[in-house]
Enzyme design. Sequence first.
Site, mmCIF file in Angstrom:
data_model
loop_
_atom_site.group_PDB
_atom_site.id
_atom_site.type_symbol
_atom_site.label_atom_id
_atom_site.label_comp_id
_atom_site.label_asym_id
_atom_site.label_seq_id
_atom_site.Cartn_x
_atom_site.Cartn_y
_atom_site.Cartn_z
ATOM 1 N N HIS A 319 32.598 43.920 14.636
ATOM 2 C CA HIS A 319 31.805 43.226 15.644
ATOM 3 C C HIS A 319 32.507 42.005 16.224
ATOM 4 C CE1 HIS A 319 28.471 45.663 14.065
ATOM 5 N NE2 HIS A 319 27.897 45.427 15.217
ATOM 6 N N GLY A 320 33.455 41.453 15.516
ATOM 7 C CA GLY A 320 34.138 40.298 16.073
ATOM 8 C C GLY A 320 35.145 39.697 15.121
#
Length: 468
Positions: A319-320
């Site tokens: 996700h990041g």
Amino acid sequence: MIFSTPIFIFLFLPCILAVYYISPSKLKNTSLFLASLVFYAWGEPVYVSIMLFSTVFDYMNGLSIEKFKSQKKYNKAKLVLIISIVGNLAILFFFKYSNFLISNINQLTTLNITPLDLKLPIGISFYTFQTMSYTIDVYRGEVKAQRNIIDFGTFVSLFPQLVAGPIVRYKTIAEQLKNRVSSINKFSEGVQRFIIGMGKKVLLANNIGMLWEQISNSDLTIASAWLGAICFSLQIYFDFSGYSDMAIGLGKMFGFDFLENFNLPYISKSITEFWRRWHISLGTWFKEYVYIPLGGSREGKKKLIINMLIVWALTGLWHGANWNFVFWGMYFGILLILEKLVFLKWLKRLPDFVQHFYTLFLVVVSWVIFAIDDTSKLKIYLQTMFGLGNVPLIDKQTIYLFCTNIFLIIICIVASTRLQTIINTKLMNFRHEGLIYTVKNICYITIFIVSICFLIGASYNPFLYFRF
């Protein structure tokens, strides 16, 4: 370019639909492939080359794997698979995680490495996972290698789901790439689904998101911290599920049937159930291509715990490139391990409302970890939520924000429940079909017009999953 913009709705989409439907059957994938490249290049023309490289790279890898397997050269087939996986992950790592790695090296050592400051190619996490799943499935013998590079390019670059999913595995649309049926009814279903998604994104996510932005950038009280956390929980759901609805609707307009990506996650009664309903395509991908190959739960509790922690650390990182995403992934990993090994069977014996409260409480807390990438600010926010420190319970500003947004909050909460499904079921049993058809179309038209009005007049139109 994102779907919830006038330029996409009134320029790009009508043009590509016109070109697509006047194209002969043999050229429909070609027109869709070229349109997808234009869509992708609209904001980042330089990075089209990366997606094209991934396309050619895994197209050749798929053919090589199948060739070596047919010749019973399994070691060579496995080597090509490893090259494919390492190559795809190397590209993803370079563009998405190199700055994160450099930053951590600089903090842990006396080195002062200059960050690369690379702009993240849009949708790279999604199409990287898609092409990886293709070569893995070819190696497993679950699909045949695609010999038409245009068809394969269409699969990789398909613009309806390129930017934010759902993650479409090749085996689910392999037949649709060759033979798909377009009809007025299917096109109509697609338009309706697109409008519903646009309404979720523009009318609900954007407006509740502005409240979250206002709260998160102001002096917090315990009440405002919880109000902000609830607002972000609603924003990310309607933002991402709305975009998935638009993607599924667009797919139908072009004859594709994508799998569902959300199934009312906020009605869940456990974290386990929540992750069966939230971002279904991502959960399925990690289960099939990471968790099960690692051994799943077949080798005892210790191995199960290790496997789940690996999967959820990777889910967070997907996700990041920041530590808060790792914390977020591990947070869910620990909760899921505890449910699976300890108390899920006991949880199911409790009243439904207790199960719902337990799940929503933990999910809302998780979204705070997800939303705030500054660890010091995250710590302060979480401390405030739980009354740690010298913070007031509530103030006039919190009361004002709540009272002025009460109807929006109620609408968002109700829209995340089964109400729509219940209404649709009852309408199907209603005798006056013509009246129902007219009312539904009036509702769709109204949602579309109001959404466009908000888009034209609004300056706040973020897309939370764009960075992934």
